[in-house]
Design an enzyme around this catalytic site. Structure first.
Site, PDB file in Angstrom:
ATOM      1  CD  GLN A  32     -18.748 -65.350 -14.133  1.00 28.25           C
ATOM      2  OE1 GLN A  32     -19.684 -65.065 -14.869  1.00 28.25           O
ATOM      3  NE2 GLN A  32     -17.635 -65.880 -14.582  1.00 28.25           N
ATOM      4  CD  GLU A  50     -23.902 -56.805  -6.473  1.00 23.93           C
ATOM      5  OE1 GLU A  50     -24.198 -57.500  -5.495  1.00 23.93           O
ATOM      6  OE2 GLU A  50     -22.922 -56.047  -6.505  1.00 23.93           O
ATOM      7  CG  HIS A  51     -24.455 -54.461 -11.363  1.00 25.99           C
ATOM      8  ND1 HIS A  51     -23.374 -55.136 -11.880  1.00 25.99           N
ATOM      9  CD2 HIS A  51     -24.033 -53.905 -10.210  1.00 25.99           C
ATOM     10  CE1 HIS A  51     -22.336 -54.995 -11.072  1.00 25.99           C
ATOM     11  NE2 HIS A  51     -22.712 -54.250 -10.051  1.00 25.99           N
ATOM     12  CG  HIS A  52     -28.537 -55.080 -15.243  1.00 25.06           C
ATOM     13  ND1 HIS A  52     -27.188 -55.348 -15.241  1.00 25.06           N
ATOM     14  CD2 HIS A  52     -28.684 -53.864 -15.814  1.00 25.06           C
ATOM     15  CE1 HIS A  52     -26.537 -54.333 -15.802  1.00 25.06           C
ATOM     16  NE2 HIS A  52     -27.416 -53.419 -16.145  1.00 25.06           N
ATOM     17  CB  CYS A  78     -27.605 -57.983 -17.343  1.00 26.83           C
ATOM     18  SG  CYS A  78     -25.894 -58.322 -16.980  1.00 26.83           S
TER      19      CYS A  78
HETATM   20 ZN    ZN Z   1     -25.962 -57.124 -14.897  1.00 25.99          ZN
END
Ligand code: ZN
Length: 200
Positions: A112, A72-74, A142
């Site tokens: 995760q 969800e960050h990248h 990522c």
């Molecule tokens: Zn990431």
């Protein structure tokens, strides 16, 4: 969504009207819809016809379940294997439903650690077993593709509930069965290493 992807291509310095990219927005939209289809999935629909009452309380284990998710960050993939075990109290889940359950949570924007917990909590909620254990091993693009923190691009996360948390023997039996003992020598309440470097 297709307009946004066309815009994104232009923003990246591409020409969205060149031949190779003409149908890309359609393809990306379709593929993203599939990769995030877990949001629309109904857990009860996935499980309902496959919860059974039994007189059995040995460990049930399903290992090496492939999962593919998006960080969800990248918005880049992370993927690997998931191992699930539980000890039934009165009810079991049809074995084929466990990988489906993993898919429901993997096909979302995830980290995760949360995915691992959601799988475990859902099993606890649905069949109230004596214990649930979930271990996921994932490679994070990522990190590996971007060349940061390469040594941590493989992450192991675990959720241990009930007997797996309170009984070291049960936990060790499970970890031996999935052959992860060297990686997860003992479970502790300290959180696993961050699966992805969110700051970058
Ligand atoms: Zn990431």
């Amino acid at each position: 969504m297709q307009d946004l992807i066309r815009q994104l291509l232009a923003e990246l310095g591409e020409d969205p009207t060149r031949e190779g990219l003409l149908r890309t927005p359609t393809r990306v939209a379709k593929s993203l819809a599939f990769l995030t289809s877990g949001y629309a999935a109904d857990i009860d629909d996935v499980l309902n016809d496959a919860l059974f009452t039994v007189d059995y309380n040995e460990m049930v284990i399903v290992k090496d379940i492939d999962f593919y998710s998006l960080c969800e960050h990248h918005l880049l993939p992370f993927f690997g294997k998931c191992h699930v075990a539980y000890i039934p109290k009165t009810r079991v889940i049809g074995l084929s439903k466990i990988p489906r359950l993993v898919d429901v949570f993997a096909r979302r924007l995830q980290i995760q650690e949360r995915m691992t917990n959601q799988i475990a909590e859902t099993i606890r909620e649905k069949i109230d077993p004596l214990g649930v254990a979930v271990v996921c091993e994932g490679t994070h693009l990522c990190m590996s593709m971007r060349g940061v923190e390469k040594q941590n691009s493989f992450a192991v996360t675990s959720a241990m509930l009930g007997a797996f948390r309170t009984n070291a023997r049960t936990r060790i039996e499970f970890l031996e069965l999935i052959k992860l003992r060297s990686v997860v020598p003992s479970y502790s309440d300290t959180p696993a290493a961050m699966a992805c470097v969110a700051e970058d």
